[in-house]
Scaffold this active site. Structure first.
Site, PDB file in Angstrom:
ATOM      1  N   ASP A  15       0.842  -1.202   0.000  1.00  0.00           N
ATOM      2  CA  ASP A  15       0.000   0.000   0.000  1.00  0.00           C
ATOM      3  C   ASP A  15       0.882   1.259   0.000  1.00  0.00           C
ATOM      4  O   ASP A  15       0.711   2.156  -0.819  1.00  0.00           O
ATOM      5  CB  ASP A  15      -0.917  -0.006   1.231  1.00  0.00           C
ATOM      6  CG  ASP A  15      -1.639  -1.335   1.376  1.00  0.00           C
ATOM      7  OD1 ASP A  15      -2.472  -1.636   0.516  1.00  0.00           O
ATOM      8  OD2 ASP A  15      -1.328  -2.086   2.326  1.00  0.00           O
ATOM      9  N   GLN A 253      13.582   1.254  -2.356  1.00  0.00           N
ATOM     10  CA  GLN A 253      12.907   0.849  -3.605  1.00  0.00           C
ATOM     11  C   GLN A 253      13.850   0.925  -4.798  1.00  0.00           C
ATOM     12  O   GLN A 253      13.822   0.062  -5.672  1.00  0.00           O
ATOM     13  CB  GLN A 253      11.682   1.729  -3.851  1.00  0.00           C
ATOM     14  CG  GLN A 253      10.462   1.285  -3.073  1.00  0.00           C
ATOM     15  CD  GLN A 253       9.207   2.019  -3.498  1.00  0.00           C
ATOM     16  OE1 GLN A 253       9.261   3.169  -3.935  1.00  0.00           O
ATOM     17  NE2 GLN A 253       8.058   1.385  -3.354  1.00  0.00           N
ATOM     18  N   ARG A 269       5.937 -10.643  -5.357  1.00  0.00           N
ATOM     19  CA  ARG A 269       4.649 -10.878  -4.690  1.00  0.00           C
ATOM     20  C   ARG A 269       3.798  -9.598  -4.744  1.00  0.00           C
ATOM     21  O   ARG A 269       4.260  -8.554  -5.227  1.00  0.00           O
ATOM     22  CB  ARG A 269       4.893 -11.280  -3.242  1.00  0.00           C
ATOM     23  CG  ARG A 269       5.384 -10.142  -2.371  1.00  0.00           C
ATOM     24  CD  ARG A 269       5.690 -10.580  -0.948  1.00  0.00           C
ATOM     25  NE  ARG A 269       5.567  -9.452  -0.036  1.00  0.00           N
ATOM     26  CZ  ARG A 269       6.000  -9.444   1.216  1.00  0.00           C
ATOM     27  NH1 ARG A 269       6.604 -10.511   1.712  1.00  0.00           N
ATOM     28  NH2 ARG A 269       5.830  -8.372   1.974  1.00  0.00           N
ATOM     29  N   GLY A 270       2.580  -9.691  -4.210  1.00  0.00           N
ATOM     30  CA  GLY A 270       1.756  -8.497  -3.991  1.00  0.00           C
ATOM     31  C   GLY A 270       1.460  -7.735  -5.268  1.00  0.00           C
ATOM     32  O   GLY A 270       0.975  -8.295  -6.251  1.00  0.00           O
ATOM     33  N   GLU A 271       1.786  -6.450  -5.253  1.00  0.00           N
ATOM     34  CA  GLU A 271       1.443  -5.611  -6.403  1.00  0.00           C
ATOM     35  C   GLU A 271       2.656  -4.857  -6.948  1.00  0.00           C
ATOM     36  O   GLU A 271       2.984  -4.936  -8.139  1.00  0.00           O
ATOM     37  CB  GLU A 271       0.344  -4.613  -6.001  1.00  0.00           C
ATOM     38  CG  GLU A 271       0.018  -3.637  -7.104  1.00  0.00           C
ATOM     39  CD  GLU A 271      -1.325  -2.958  -6.972  1.00  0.00           C
ATOM     40  OE1 GLU A 271      -2.263  -3.542  -6.390  1.00  0.00           O
ATOM     41  OE2 GLU A 271      -1.463  -1.832  -7.479  1.00  0.00           O
ATOM     42  N   ASP A 272       3.343  -4.123  -6.080  1.00  0.00           N
ATOM     43  CA  ASP A 272       4.383  -3.240  -6.606  1.00  0.00           C
ATOM     44  C   ASP A 272       5.615  -4.012  -7.086  1.00  0.00           C
ATOM     45  O   ASP A 272       6.143  -3.738  -8.168  1.00  0.00           O
ATOM     46  CB  ASP A 272       4.777  -2.207  -5.536  1.00  0.00           C
ATOM     47  CG  ASP A 272       5.651  -1.107  -6.118  1.00  0.00           C
ATOM     48  OD1 ASP A 272       5.253  -0.506  -7.130  1.00  0.00           O
ATOM     49  OD2 ASP A 272       6.740  -0.873  -5.585  1.00  0.00           O
ATOM     50  N   SER A 273       6.077  -4.987  -6.319  1.00  0.00           N
ATOM     51  CA  SER A 273       7.251  -5.751  -6.772  1.00  0.00           C
ATOM     52  C   SER A 273       6.898  -6.555  -8.028  1.00  0.00           C
ATOM     53  O   SER A 273       7.751  -6.782  -8.890  1.00  0.00           O
ATOM     54  CB  SER A 273       7.784  -6.674  -5.666  1.00  0.00           C
ATOM     55  OG  SER A 273       6.800  -7.594  -5.248  1.00  0.00           O
TER      56      SER A 273
HETATM   57  O1  TRH Z   1       4.546  -6.180   0.572  1.00  0.00           O
HETATM   58  P1  TRH Z   1       3.549  -6.720  -0.365  1.00  0.00           P
HETATM   59  O2  TRH Z   1       3.099  -8.083  -0.121  1.00  0.00           O
HETATM   60  O3  TRH Z   1       2.336  -5.761  -0.352  1.00  0.00           O
HETATM   61  C1  TRH Z   1       1.002  -5.829  -0.586  1.00  0.00           C
HETATM   62  C2  TRH Z   1       0.214  -5.626   0.658  1.00  0.00           C
HETATM   63  O4  TRH Z   1       0.114  -6.860   1.315  1.00  0.00           O
HETATM   64  C3  TRH Z   1      -1.123  -5.093   0.354  1.00  0.00           C
HETATM   65  O5  TRH Z   1      -1.952  -5.022   1.473  1.00  0.00           O
HETATM   66  C4  TRH Z   1      -1.736  -5.940  -0.701  1.00  0.00           C
HETATM   67  O6  TRH Z   1      -2.964  -5.477  -0.939  1.00  0.00           O
HETATM   68  C5  TRH Z   1      -0.849  -5.890  -1.898  1.00  0.00           C
HETATM   69  O7  TRH Z   1       0.400  -6.450  -1.573  1.00  0.00           O
HETATM   70  C6  TRH Z   1      -1.430  -6.561  -3.091  1.00  0.00           C
HETATM   71  O8  TRH Z   1       4.126  -6.669  -1.874  1.00  0.00           O
HETATM   72  P2  TRH Z   1       4.443  -5.461  -2.866  1.00  0.00           P
HETATM   73  O9  TRH Z   1       3.179  -4.855  -3.369  1.00  0.00           O
HETATM   74  O10 TRH Z   1       5.349  -5.989  -3.839  1.00  0.00           O
HETATM   75  O11 TRH Z   1       5.198  -4.386  -1.994  1.00  0.00           O
HETATM   76  C7  TRH Z   1       6.510  -4.533  -1.584  1.00  0.00           C
HETATM   77  C8  TRH Z   1       7.214  -3.209  -1.640  1.00  0.00           C
HETATM   78  O12 TRH Z   1       8.474  -3.317  -1.002  1.00  0.00           O
HETATM   79  C9  TRH Z   1       7.489  -2.751  -3.068  1.00  0.00           C
HETATM   80  O13 TRH Z   1       7.299  -1.360  -3.163  1.00  0.00           O
HETATM   81  C10 TRH Z   1       8.962  -3.073  -3.262  1.00  0.00           C
HETATM   82  C11 TRH Z   1       9.478  -2.829  -1.876  1.00  0.00           C
HETATM   83  N1  TRH Z   1      10.753  -3.453  -1.515  1.00  0.00           N
HETATM   84  C12 TRH Z   1      11.832  -2.634  -1.237  1.00  0.00           C
HETATM   85  O14 TRH Z   1      11.738  -1.414  -1.333  1.00  0.00           O
HETATM   86  N2  TRH Z   1      13.006  -3.213  -0.835  1.00  0.00           N
HETATM   87  C13 TRH Z   1      13.157  -4.546  -0.729  1.00  0.00           C
HETATM   88  O15 TRH Z   1      14.252  -5.014  -0.348  1.00  0.00           O
HETATM   89  C14 TRH Z   1      12.048  -5.382  -1.058  1.00  0.00           C
HETATM   90  C15 TRH Z   1      12.185  -6.873  -0.984  1.00  0.00           C
HETATM   91  C16 TRH Z   1      10.853  -4.800  -1.434  1.00  0.00           C
END
Ligand code: TRH
Length: 375
Positions: A15, A253, A269-273
């Site tokens: 988020d 990031q 996983r999730g959305e942004d990664s």
């Molecule tokens: O962390 P996530 O699983 O996030 C989410 C939340 O669970 C949310 O509630 C849900 O609705 C959504 O997924 C679908 O996965 P995401 O989205 O990939 O977010 C991780 C963030 O962390 C992303 O911006 C990348 C960042 N990141 C770093 O900045 N450094 C790191 O070393 C890593 C591993 C990730």
């Protein structure tokens, strides 16, 4: 224009990861004035290591970051108000929006999905009890949706990095990772996953050396169990057969992008990664965020249907099976072997997919265009 983006951290980093990225881009590329309200600044700090997790207000990379406290203190309503992922805005702020002489643009930024119905709902307005109009803004992968977050020049920067082995080596060395000659470099960012052990068994026994980079996070307990360790932390290193494993710290990031760009294969996983791995132009594996009543399976299948369109049936089948295996927590070892049989095709497909997605208007630009059109 002035923007207020509201982020309620449900769990994990997605988020705040999405809203922080969007806020930065609105400032850096569109000259907008952005306040990002986050209810858990402690979750923001790992993504932006220079941030102060205790601060009520702070500026980071041109964005004003504000702690969104439950005891809301009066604040002027901005020209554009974004509630991320259907979070509930403070009553007093809703009143301040309604009291403006000109209507603010009000949007709910939705979660990313490749489902068909998204393009039918993207941008639709709805009238709210305070008399204002709220629009639903859907990111997506096809025309008629809000697109994906992508900074200007991102793909070019990534390609230049990947064309420069020295840059990759230097970056990885700073993380304490020595590249092994000929090894396949794989990153692993995932939730708890029962399929991990079977995958690691196959990697350890495989023909090709594999270097696995695992940022600290939820999958570490499964990794520790497979290794027979009590607990793992950043800096830990192991070797089992052809597989070497490095546990990485959680990085900013920007640095995480470089991890993805450095690797041959990225589990995300999730959305942004998930989106960032697509911009890396390398084959990927998606651990989707689980939803109630298994709603995430529709999302997973919808994405696979769009993503696999230009693959041969055999490669599409192998990719699909690996994503299903990973998400059902079973059968990832066999699925990996199947995937490897189509490796060259999957590599070129990943770059093509990135190119096709990069031709579309990015999410921040689309939002600015949407918000500058008269209501
Ligand atoms: O962390 P996530 O699983 O996030 C989410 C939340 O669970 C949310 O509630 C849900 O609705 C959504 O997924 C679908 O996965 P995401 O989205 O990939 O977010 C991780 C963030 O962390 C992303 O911006 C990348 C960042 N990141 C770093 O900045 N450094 C790191 O070393 C890593 C591993 C990730």
């Amino acid at each position: 224009m002035k923007w207020d983006i509201f982020c309620n951290v449900i769990d994990n980093f997605g988020d705040i990861g999405v809203t922080w990225r969007l806020a930065r881009q609105l400032v850096a590329e569109h000259g907008q004035a952005v306040r990002l309200w986050v209810d858990e600044p402690a979750v923001f700090a790992p993504l932006c290591p220079q941030a102060d997790p205790e601060a009520d207000g702070q500026w980071q990379q041109g964005v004003e970051i504000r702690h969104w406290r439950r005891d809301w203190q009066p604040a002027d309503a901005a020209d554009v108000v974004i509630e991320a992922f259907a979070c509930q805005l403070p009553e007093q702020y809703l009143a301040a929006m309604a009291a403006r002489s000109d209507q603010p643009r009000w949007l709910n930024l939705e979660y990313l999905s490749a489902e068909d119905w998204i393009s039918g709902c993207h941008g639709l307005p709805s009238f709210q009890p305070n008399g204002l109009q709220k629009a639903f803004y859907f990111p997506g992968f096809v025309e008629g949706t809000g697109g994906l977050l992508r900074e200007t020049g991102l793909v070019e920067r990534r390609q230049a990095f990947q064309a420069d082995p020295e840059a990759r080596r230097t970056f990885l060395e700073a993380l304490g990772v020595e590249l092994e000659e000929g090894a396949l470099l794989v990153s692993l960012f995932a939730y708890e996953n029962a399929a991990l052990a079977g995958w690691l068994d196959v990697l350890a026994a495989g023909d090709r050396a594999v270097q696995l980079l695992v940022p600290v996070g939820r999958v570490l307990a499964d990794l520790a169990r497979w290794l027979g360790e009590d607990k793992l932390g950043a800096g830990a290193r192991f070797r089992r057969g052809r597989l070497s494993i490095a546990v990485l710290p959680f990085v900013s990031q920007e640095d995480y992008d470089h991890v993805l760009w450095s690797c041959d294969f990225n589990a995300v996983r999730g959305e942004d990664s998930f989106v960032r791995a697509q911009w890396a132009g390398r084959p990927l594996l998606w651990h989707i965020y689980q939803q109630e009543e298994d709603a995430h399976w529709d999302k997973l299948e919808a994405f696979l249907a769009v993503h696999c369109r230009d693959l041969s049936p055999a490669a599409a089948g192998a990719l699909t099976e690996s994503w299903r295996a990973w998400n059902r927590g079973k059968g990832m070892g066999e699925a990996w072997t199947g995937l490897m049989a189509h490796w060259p095709e999957l590599q070129s497909h990943a770059e093509c997919w990135c190119g096709v997605q990069a031709e579309r208007t990015d999410l921040a630009t689309g939002l600015v265009q949407f918000c500058t059109k008269p209501l």
